[in-house]
Design an enzyme around this catalytic site. Structure first.
Site, PDB file in Angstrom:
ATOM      1  N   ASP B   8       0.613  -1.147  -0.372  1.00 17.62           N
ATOM      2  CA  ASP B   8      -0.215   0.098   0.148  1.00 17.62           C
ATOM      3  C   ASP B   8       0.698   1.131   0.188  1.00 17.62           C
ATOM      4  O   ASP B   8       2.101   1.409   0.252  1.00 17.62           O
ATOM      5  CB  ASP B   8      -0.869  -0.138   1.249  1.00 17.62           C
ATOM      6  CG  ASP B   8      -1.432   1.592   1.426  1.00 17.62           C
ATOM      7  OD1 ASP B   8      -2.171   1.474   0.475  1.00 17.62           O
ATOM      8  OD2 ASP B   8      -2.125   1.527   2.245  1.00 17.62           O
ATOM      9  N   ASP B  10      -0.606   5.431   1.041  1.00 21.58           N
ATOM     10  CA  ASP B  10      -0.074   5.916   1.958  1.00 21.58           C
ATOM     11  C   ASP B  10      -0.604   5.270   3.340  1.00 21.58           C
ATOM     12  O   ASP B  10      -0.851   4.235   3.807  1.00 21.58           O
ATOM     13  CB  ASP B  10      -1.501   6.726   1.952  1.00 21.58           C
ATOM     14  CG  ASP B  10      -2.254   7.576   0.703  1.00 21.58           C
ATOM     15  OD1 ASP B  10      -0.721   7.923   0.328  1.00 21.58           O
ATOM     16  OD2 ASP B  10      -2.960   7.940   0.181  1.00 21.58           O
ATOM     17  N   ASP B 132      -1.745  -0.352   6.082  1.00 20.90           N
ATOM     18  CA  ASP B 132      -2.578  -0.327   7.227  1.00 20.90           C
ATOM     19  C   ASP B 132      -4.023  -0.308   7.109  1.00 20.90           C
ATOM     20  O   ASP B 132      -4.381   0.188   8.614  1.00 20.90           O
ATOM     21  CB  ASP B 132      -2.177   1.140   7.283  1.00 20.90           C
ATOM     22  CG  ASP B 132      -2.822   1.998   6.208  1.00 20.90           C
ATOM     23  OD1 ASP B 132      -3.429   1.845   4.661  1.00 20.90           O
ATOM     24  OD2 ASP B 132      -3.530   3.673   6.621  1.00 20.90           O
TER      25      ASP B 132
END
Lengths: 177, 177
Positions: B8, B10, B132
């Site tokens: 991922d 961000d 996240d």
């Protein structure tokens, strides 16, 4: 869970060839006949070197014609399956916003969650992939379906559809879950 | 075939929180202490309504700080595994070019074929996903790895890494094929 269909963009729902022919005609004053390019890559057409640089221009992908019947058939399929538009946009930085706006304009029933801009499609996990490029179909782990385009007519390893009415027919009796 | 790691963007390789804190400080004249937001969603911070609209602005994703050690560790992992950067960019039309340029600037060893801008990550087929956001990990069919961020610290279902040195450690003895 609904079964999932990944659908390529260029030459499957977006008509790049027609725009290429428009550009060619504007440049050379004549429109190539289908027999001049059909069955081979369009870049082999004499003078075709003026075509590819357009792919890198802002705006090129924004006003592409829509492949005939793709809207109606995808709207129907969308009710039974999860549809993902999976396009190898990463080669063309200038295409991202154009492709996004084009999809939102012409396929407003599809959510942005279901858009995928990628490079290598081998990491896509869906039940089917409808694509004109054989290299994408070769690495796909679901059922690959080749969508007929000039450059793939000799390909015989995959299920084939020539147009969107044939896509409708293909999925007519397939259970969606 | 090399095994594949999806990563991922961000809050995993790009540091959104630091930029949020910068914006907050510029607006209110004080920088929130970690204990004010850690363990919850940053939007619960009083005054945080000024943050989210920035995600829709051109430029927001272009100058994000890089998560510490992510470049070195991804460069190492890239030699043993296939690395795909998979980001849910589709929510933010204005982010596409910024994210692309940011990746090319800071991770030049990754090919654009290995970038994926999507919405729903459940169609991604790789061996691991480092993310996240729990909702992405929940639907992932490989091995999910949660990358610690303020909003996920209570999550206990997945392997966890707190930072990129822990990512290096995690993959140290894992065979790449």
């Amino acid at each position: 869970m609904k079964k999932r269909i990944a659908v390529d963009m260029d030459e499957v729902i977006a008509d790049v060839y027609t725009k290429y022919l428009d550009i060619y005609e504007a440049k050379y004053g004549r429109r190539p006949a289908k027999e001049e390019y059909w069955g081979k890559k369009m870049k082999l057409l004499p003078g075709a070197e003026v075509l590819r640089p357009n792919l890198f221009e802002k705006g090129f992908f924004r006003d592409l014609p829509i492949m005939e019947n793709s809207q109606e058939v995808l709207r129907e399929l969308h009710e039974r399956f999860d549809i993902y538009i999976v396009t190898a946009a990463m080669e063309f930085r200038s295409s991202f916003e154009d492709k996004y706006d084009w999809l939102q304009e012409h396929f407003p029933f599809l959510h942005w969650r279901n858009f995928v801009f990628c490079g290598d499609k081998s990491i896509i996990k869906t039940d089917w992939l409808i694509d004109d490029h054989v290299h994408n179909l070769e690495t796909f782990t679901g059922t690959p379906i080749v969508f007929t385009a000039s450059h793939n007519i000799a390909e015989e390893r995959f299920d084939r559809v020539d147009n969107w009415l044939e896509v409708r027919e293909y999925f007519k009796d397939i259970k969606s879950e």
